[in-house]
Write a protein that holds these residues in place. Structure first.
Motif, PDB file in Angstrom:
ATOM      1  N   ARG A  40       0.823  -1.218   0.000  1.00  0.00           N
ATOM      2  CA  ARG A  40       0.000   0.000   0.000  1.00  0.00           C
ATOM      3  C   ARG A  40       0.857   1.267   0.000  1.00  0.00           C
ATOM      4  O   ARG A  40       0.572   2.224  -0.729  1.00  0.00           O
ATOM      5  CB  ARG A  40      -0.918  -0.003   1.218  1.00  0.00           C
ATOM      6  N   ASN A  41       1.893   1.295   0.824  1.00  0.00           N
ATOM      7  CA  ASN A  41       2.729   2.493   0.897  1.00  0.00           C
ATOM      8  C   ASN A  41       3.392   2.800  -0.436  1.00  0.00           C
ATOM      9  O   ASN A  41       3.514   3.960  -0.842  1.00  0.00           O
ATOM     10  CB  ASN A  41       3.800   2.320   1.976  1.00  0.00           C
ATOM     11  N   PHE A  42       3.811   1.750  -1.132  1.00  0.00           N
ATOM     12  CA  PHE A  42       4.458   1.962  -2.432  1.00  0.00           C
ATOM     13  C   PHE A  42       3.439   2.411  -3.474  1.00  0.00           C
ATOM     14  O   PHE A  42       3.764   3.209  -4.357  1.00  0.00           O
ATOM     15  CB  PHE A  42       5.162   0.687  -2.880  1.00  0.00           C
ATOM     16  N   ILE A  70       4.071   5.800  -5.583  1.00  0.00           N
ATOM     17  CA  ILE A  70       4.123   5.843  -7.040  1.00  0.00           C
ATOM     18  C   ILE A  70       3.082   6.812  -7.596  1.00  0.00           C
ATOM     19  O   ILE A  70       3.352   7.580  -8.534  1.00  0.00           O
ATOM     20  CB  ILE A  70       3.906   4.431  -7.621  1.00  0.00           C
ATOM     21  N   ALA A  71       1.871   6.807  -7.024  1.00  0.00           N
ATOM     22  CA  ALA A  71       0.830   7.719  -7.495  1.00  0.00           C
ATOM     23  C   ALA A  71       1.250   9.173  -7.329  1.00  0.00           C
ATOM     24  O   ALA A  71       1.090  10.002  -8.239  1.00  0.00           O
ATOM     25  CB  ALA A  71      -0.474   7.443  -6.750  1.00  0.00           C
ATOM     26  N   ASN A 102      10.071   2.475  -9.765  1.00  0.00           N
ATOM     27  CA  ASN A 102      10.293   3.893  -9.505  1.00  0.00           C
ATOM     28  C   ASN A 102      11.032   4.540 -10.674  1.00  0.00           C
ATOM     29  O   ASN A 102      10.722   5.665 -11.077  1.00  0.00           O
ATOM     30  CB  ASN A 102      11.091   4.070  -8.216  1.00  0.00           C
ATOM     31  N   SER A 103      12.011   3.816 -11.228  1.00  0.00           N
ATOM     32  CA  SER A 103      12.731   4.329 -12.384  1.00  0.00           C
ATOM     33  C   SER A 103      11.811   4.487 -13.586  1.00  0.00           C
ATOM     34  O   SER A 103      11.919   5.464 -14.345  1.00  0.00           O
ATOM     35  CB  SER A 103      13.890   3.388 -12.728  1.00  0.00           C
ATOM     36  N   SER A 104      10.877   3.545 -13.764  1.00  0.00           N
ATOM     37  CA  SER A 104       9.944   3.648 -14.889  1.00  0.00           C
ATOM     38  C   SER A 104       9.022   4.845 -14.729  1.00  0.00           C
ATOM     39  O   SER A 104       8.704   5.534 -15.699  1.00  0.00           O
ATOM     40  CB  SER A 104       9.129   2.355 -15.028  1.00  0.00           C
ATOM     41  N   ILE A 105       8.604   5.111 -13.478  1.00  0.00           N
ATOM     42  CA  ILE A 105       7.771   6.284 -13.223  1.00  0.00           C
ATOM     43  C   ILE A 105       8.566   7.563 -13.471  1.00  0.00           C
ATOM     44  O   ILE A 105       8.084   8.522 -14.096  1.00  0.00           O
ATOM     45  CB  ILE A 105       7.229   6.253 -11.783  1.00  0.00           C
ATOM     46  N   PHE A 106       9.798   7.591 -12.980  1.00  0.00           N
ATOM     47  CA  PHE A 106      10.666   8.753 -13.173  1.00  0.00           C
ATOM     48  C   PHE A 106      10.826   9.067 -14.657  1.00  0.00           C
ATOM     49  O   PHE A 106      10.711  10.215 -15.092  1.00  0.00           O
ATOM     50  CB  PHE A 106      12.027   8.471 -12.532  1.00  0.00           C
ATOM     51  N   ALA A 122       0.782  16.475  -4.595  1.00  0.00           N
ATOM     52  CA  ALA A 122       0.399  15.066  -4.766  1.00  0.00           C
ATOM     53  C   ALA A 122       1.330  14.148  -3.993  1.00  0.00           C
ATOM     54  O   ALA A 122       0.879  13.256  -3.255  1.00  0.00           O
ATOM     55  CB  ALA A 122       0.391  14.700  -6.250  1.00  0.00           C
ATOM     56  N   VAL A 123       2.633  14.330  -4.135  1.00  0.00           N
ATOM     57  CA  VAL A 123       3.567  13.432  -3.458  1.00  0.00           C
ATOM     58  C   VAL A 123       3.590  13.681  -1.957  1.00  0.00           C
ATOM     59  O   VAL A 123       3.715  12.748  -1.153  1.00  0.00           O
ATOM     60  CB  VAL A 123       4.980  13.536  -4.080  1.00  0.00           C
TER      61      VAL A 123
END
Length: 426
Positions: free
Chosen positions: A29-31, A35-36, A163-167, A200-201
Motif C-alpha cells: 500500500r505504501n508503495f 508511485i501515485a 520507480n525508475s519507470s515512473i521517473f 500530490a507526493v
C-alpha cells in the motif's frame, strides 16, 4: 525525529494475487501511494527542468553557460550527499522525504513568481538551480534508502525498477507538455504547475503507514559516516566496479542533455516543441528499459547486464552526436534512454542487495555522489570543450570514453571473474 526505535525487518504488504511479477512491489500500500504521488510530481519536475534549460539558452545562446547551469544544479550532490546519507541513517527517513519535497515545492513557486514579475535572469535561474541541488543532495540518499521500508528487501529490485519507470515516464511526458506550454503560455506556467504537483507526493507521503525502524545511536560525524559507507563500497569488488562504470557514464555519457537546446534550435532548426520531443524520446526509451528490468525476479547476472547496457549507451551516443535529422536523433535517444536507465537500475539493485541496512543511507550517499555528484564536473567540462570544438564533436569524444570504460569493465570484471564468480558476486 529519532523516536522510531522498534526494529522491523519487513513491512507487511497488502497482497493482490493478480499482481504480475513485473509489478509485484505494487502489492504494498505504501508503495502504491508513493508511485501515485511521484507520477504527478515528476511530470512537473521535468516540465521545470526543460523550461529552465530553454530559458538559459534563450537568454545566453552559450554552450558554456548551459554547462554552468548544469554544474550549479548538480554540484551540491558532490559535497552534501554524505550529509544526506547521515541524516537518512540517523533520523526518520519518512519525515525527511516530506521535508525535502516541501522545500522543492516552495522553490518552484519562487521561480514562477520571479518570471511573472519579469525579474528572471540567467543568474536567478542558476541560483535557484543550485538551491534545488542542495535539496536533492538530501532527498536522493534518504529516498533511495526509504524504499526498503516501503516494500522490504524481497521486492526491493522491483520497487527500484518501477520507480525508475515512473521517473522516466514523467521524463517522456513532462518535456513534451513543457514544449507546448512554453510556446503557448510561457515558461512561468511550467514552474507554477511543478509547484502544484508537489502537493500530490506530499499528500501521498502523509497518508502512508510506516512501521518504525531501529535507529542505532552514534556519535560519528557526517564525514566519518560517509567514510564508513565509502570504505564498504570500495572494499566490495562488484559494488566498486559498477560504481566506477556508472561514474564514467555520469561524467561523460549523460552530458548530452546539456546540449539538447543547441540540437533542437541550431542543428535541427526547431523550437521548444522539438526540444520537448527530443527529451521525451529519451524518456520513453528509459520507461521501456525500466519496465524491462522490473521483470527480473533475481539478482544474478547483473554485472553482465550492466556491461551490455553501458556499451549500448556508448555506441548510441556516438551515433547521436553525428545525426542531422530529427527521426534519427529521436530514435537513437530512445536507445540511450533505454540503456542508461537499465544500467542505473541494475547498479542500484546490485548495491542495495549487498549493503547492510545500518549502512544503507550512507552507501546510497556514495552512490549519489559517484553518480549524480560527478555530473556537475562533466557539465563544466562539456560546456568548456564544446566552446572550442563544438557540441557534436564533444559528444563523439564523450561517447567514445564511455565505450572505453565499458570495455575495461568487461575485461577486468566480467571476464576475469568468470560466469560462476560473477553470478555469485551479483
Amino acid at each position: 525525529m529519532n523516536s522510531d526505535r522498534t526494529a522491523v525487518s519487513k513491512p507487511a504488504p497488502t497482497r493482490f494475487p493478480s499482481t504480475s511479477k513485473r509489478f509485484r512491489a505494487m502489492q504494498h500500500r505504501n508503495f502504491q501511494l508513493f508511485i501515485a504521488g511521484q507520477l504527478i510530481s515528476l511530470i512537473g519536475t521535468w516540465m521545470q527542468n526543460m523550461a529552465q534549460l530553454w530559458l538559459v539558452y534563450q537568454l545566453t545562446h552559450s554552450a558554456a553557460l548551459l554547462g554552468v547551469f548544469g554544474f550549479a544544479s548538480q554540484v551540491p550532490m558532490l559535497f552534501l550527499s554524505s550529509l544526506g546519507g547521515y541524516v537518512g541513517d540517523r533520523f526518520d527517513r519518512h519525515r525527511g522525504v516530506i521535508i525535502t519535497q516541501a522545500i522543492s515545492m516552495i522553490l518552484a513557486f519562487v521561480l514562477a513568481g520571479l518570471k511573472w514579475a519579469h525579474l528572471i535572469g540567467k543568474w536567478n535561474l542558476i541560483v535557484i538551480a543550485f538551491l534545488v541541488g542542495i535539496v536533492n543532495a538530501f532527498d536522493v540518499p534518504i529516498r533511495q534508502a526509504f524504499f526498503v521500508q516501503m516494500v522490504g528487501k524481497e521486492d526491493l529490485p522491483n520497487a527500484i525498477a518501477l520507480n525508475s519507470s515512473i521517473f522516466n515516464g514523467a521524463r517522456a511526458v513532462g518535456p513534451a507538455i513543457a514544449g507546448f506550454a512554453i510556446a503557448l503560455v510561457g515558461p512561468a506556467w511550467c514552474f507554477f504547475l511543478n509547484g502544484l504537483s508537489f502537493l500530490a507526493v506530499i499528500g501521498a507521503l502523509l497518508l502512508m503507514r510506516i512501521e518504525p525502524r531501529e535507529i542505532k545511536p552514534s556519535t560519528d560525524s557526517p564525514l566519518r559516516s560517509f567514510v564508513q559507507g565509502f570504505r564498504f563500497a570500495m572494499a566490495d569488488l562488484p559494488v566498486r566496479s559498477t560504481l566506477l562504470l556508472l561514474s564514467t557514464l555520469s561524467l561523460f555519457g549523460l552530458q548530452y542533455s546539456v546540449f539538447m537546446p543547441i540540437y533542437a534550435q541550431d542543428v535541427l532548426k526547431g523550437d521548444a516543441r522539438m526540444l520537448g520531443l527530443l527529451m521525451s524520446s529519451a524518456g520513453m526509451g528509459a520507461v521501456v528499459g525500466a519496465l524491462q528490468f522490473a521483470a527480473r525476479t533475481h539478482y544474478k547476472g547483473l554485472a553482465r547486464w550492466i556491461a551490455a547496457t553501458s556499451m549500448t549507451c556508448a555506441v548510441a551516443l556516438i551515433v547521436f552526436s553525428q545525426a542531422r535529422v530529427f527521426w534519427l536523433c529521436a530514435g537513437v535517444l530512445f536507445v540511450v534512454g533505454f540503456a542508461a536507465t537499465s544500467q542505473m537500475a541494475a547498479t542500484n539493485t546490485l548495491i542495495q542487495n549487498r549493503v547492510p541496512d545500518e549502512l544503507r543511507s550512507r552507501v546510497m550517499a556514495v552512490y549519489a555522489t559517484m553518480f549524480m555528484g560527478v555530473q556537475p564536473i562533466g557539465s563544466l567540462i562539456a560546456g568548456g570543450v564544446a566552446k572550442h570544438i563544438g557540441p557534436q564533436t564533444t559528444l563523439t569524444v564523450f561517447g567514445s570514453l564511455v565505450l572505453l570504460g565499458s570495455l575495461i569493465f568487461i575485461v577486468r570484471v566480467v571476464m576475469r571473474l568468470g560466469e560462476t564468480q560473477t553470478a555469485a558476486a551479483d
